[in-house]
Design a protein around this motif. Structure first.
Motif, PDB file in Angstrom:
ATOM      1  N   LYS A  38      53.543  26.888  55.577  1.00 20.19           N
ATOM      2  CA  LYS A  38      54.082  26.150  54.434  1.00 20.19           C
ATOM      3  C   LYS A  38      53.034  25.866  53.361  1.00 20.19           C
ATOM      4  O   LYS A  38      53.337  25.280  52.325  1.00 20.19           O
ATOM      5  CB  LYS A  38      54.703  24.832  54.906  1.00 20.19           C
ATOM      6  N   VAL A  39      51.804  26.271  53.632  1.00 22.63           N
ATOM      7  CA  VAL A  39      50.726  26.094  52.652  1.00 22.63           C
ATOM      8  C   VAL A  39      50.719  27.285  51.708  1.00 22.63           C
ATOM      9  O   VAL A  39      50.673  28.431  52.135  1.00 22.63           O
ATOM     10  CB  VAL A  39      49.365  25.951  53.364  1.00 22.63           C
ATOM     11  N   GLY A  40      50.766  26.990  50.400  1.00 23.45           N
ATOM     12  CA  GLY A  40      50.821  28.058  49.405  1.00 23.45           C
ATOM     13  C   GLY A  40      49.945  27.781  48.206  1.00 23.45           C
ATOM     14  O   GLY A  40      48.942  27.053  48.288  1.00 23.45           O
ATOM     15  N   GLY A  60      43.874  31.801  56.295  1.00 18.20           N
ATOM     16  CA  GLY A  60      44.416  33.005  56.897  1.00 18.20           C
ATOM     17  C   GLY A  60      45.836  32.793  57.394  1.00 18.20           C
ATOM     18  O   GLY A  60      46.144  31.764  57.997  1.00 18.20           O
ATOM     19  N   GLY A  61      46.696  33.742  57.135  1.00 13.92           N
ATOM     20  CA  GLY A  61      48.073  33.645  57.585  1.00 13.92           C
ATOM     21  C   GLY A  61      48.973  32.816  56.694  1.00 13.92           C
ATOM     22  O   GLY A  61      50.168  32.687  56.979  1.00 13.92           O
ATOM     23  N   CYS A  62      48.423  32.259  55.630  1.00 16.83           N
ATOM     24  CA  CYS A  62      49.234  31.486  54.669  1.00 16.83           C
ATOM     25  C   CYS A  62      49.767  32.488  53.637  1.00 16.83           C
ATOM     26  O   CYS A  62      49.153  32.725  52.595  1.00 16.83           O
ATOM     27  CB  CYS A  62      48.397  30.407  54.002  1.00 16.83           C
ATOM     28  N   ARG A  63      50.897  33.079  53.947  1.00 19.58           N
ATOM     29  CA  ARG A  63      51.336  34.273  53.227  1.00 19.58           C
ATOM     30  C   ARG A  63      51.938  33.991  51.854  1.00 19.58           C
ATOM     31  O   ARG A  63      52.231  34.935  51.111  1.00 19.58           O
ATOM     32  CB  ARG A  63      52.327  35.056  54.094  1.00 19.58           C
ATOM     33  N   ASP A  64      52.130  32.728  51.511  1.00 18.12           N
ATOM     34  CA  ASP A  64      52.653  32.414  50.178  1.00 18.12           C
ATOM     35  C   ASP A  64      51.547  32.257  49.145  1.00 18.12           C
ATOM     36  O   ASP A  64      51.821  32.044  47.961  1.00 18.12           O
ATOM     37  CB  ASP A  64      53.502  31.137  50.223  1.00 18.12           C
ATOM     38  N   ILE A  65      50.300  32.347  49.587  1.00 19.46           N
ATOM     39  CA  ILE A  65      49.177  32.233  48.658  1.00 19.46           C
ATOM     40  C   ILE A  65      49.030  33.548  47.900  1.00 19.46           C
ATOM     41  O   ILE A  65      49.076  34.631  48.483  1.00 19.46           O
ATOM     42  CB  ILE A  65      47.885  31.886  49.429  1.00 19.46           C
ATOM     43  N   SER A  66      48.839  33.447  46.581  1.00 15.96           N
ATOM     44  CA  SER A  66      48.787  34.642  45.739  1.00 15.96           C
ATOM     45  C   SER A  66      47.504  34.687  44.909  1.00 15.96           C
ATOM     46  O   SER A  66      46.676  33.766  44.942  1.00 15.96           O
ATOM     47  CB  SER A  66      50.004  34.673  44.808  1.00 15.96           C
TER      48      SER A  66
END
Length: 203
Positions: A38-40, A60-66
């Motif tokens: 839920k971290v983005g 790592g694994g925080c897939r909403d980060i761009s």
């Protein structure tokens, strides 16, 4: 508070991390959010805005980060303090933000971009004006678009590199490195196949 470890806490999100960033702006040195889904971007933007002394960041694994928030981090006040950045499996991160991190975070020693499949050789272009990167640990495993040419560019600036992980990179094999005549620093261990132990520099 100097250190916060919320690795694998699935209920931690942008709001909580943003609150910590603002409350502990001067004291926070290490934040670990591995697989906090839920971290983005909002959380990383808050860290960039408030945390001036951050040394270790694990997202790592925080897939909403761009790219947008990672670039902000690169140009933030903490860019001189940041030493360790782990953002493997951040699948929306590309070469543009990795290039910003390498060019702006002048004291970065460890970078993990494993499984960031959008990262290409362009991440290492245009860094020639730097006096030299302090990078000692680099993990690009499963980055299928990075090639021997890109690693060659990086090696020209990284005389202090001690560990390079290129496992499951189809365009970076030991044979190709030899063919291209890549010169690794004498102290550098290159993990081509998983036969080497992986140093845990993010503890």
């Amino acid at each position: 508070m100097k250190h916060l470890d919320v690795n694998k806490c699935s209920n931690v999100g942008d709001g909580g991390i943003s609150s910590v960033a603002e409350t502990c702006s001067n004291s926070l040195k290490a934040l670990k959010c591995l697989d906090c889904y839920k971290v983005g971007d909002e959380a990383v933007l808050s860290l960039a805005k408030f945390c001036k002394n951050l040394e270790t960041l694990i997202i790592g694994g925080c897939r909403d980060i761009s790219d947008m928030s990672v670039r902000s981090l690169a140009y933030a006040a903490c860019n001189h303090s940041l030493k360790r950045l782990r953002m493997d499996w951040c699948t929306n991160v590309s070469d543009s933000s990795v290039k910003c991190i390498l060019s702006q975070c002048t004291n970065l020693e460890a970078l993990d971009i494993g499984c960031c499949e959008e990262v290409k050789d362009a991440a290492f272009h245009g860094l020639e004006g730097k006096l030299g990167l302090r990078l000692r640990f680099l993990k690009v495993s499963n980055c299928s678009q990075i090639t021997v040419a890109g690693i060659g560019l990086l090696l020209e600036l990284c005389s202090s590199l001690e560990y390079l992980d290129v496992r499951s990179c189809p365009h970076i094999t030991e044979a190709l490195c030899n063919e291209f005549g890549l010169q690794f620093p004498s102290c550098c261990r290159v993990n081509f196949s998983g036969s080497l132990s992986v140093p845990d520099v993010f503890v």
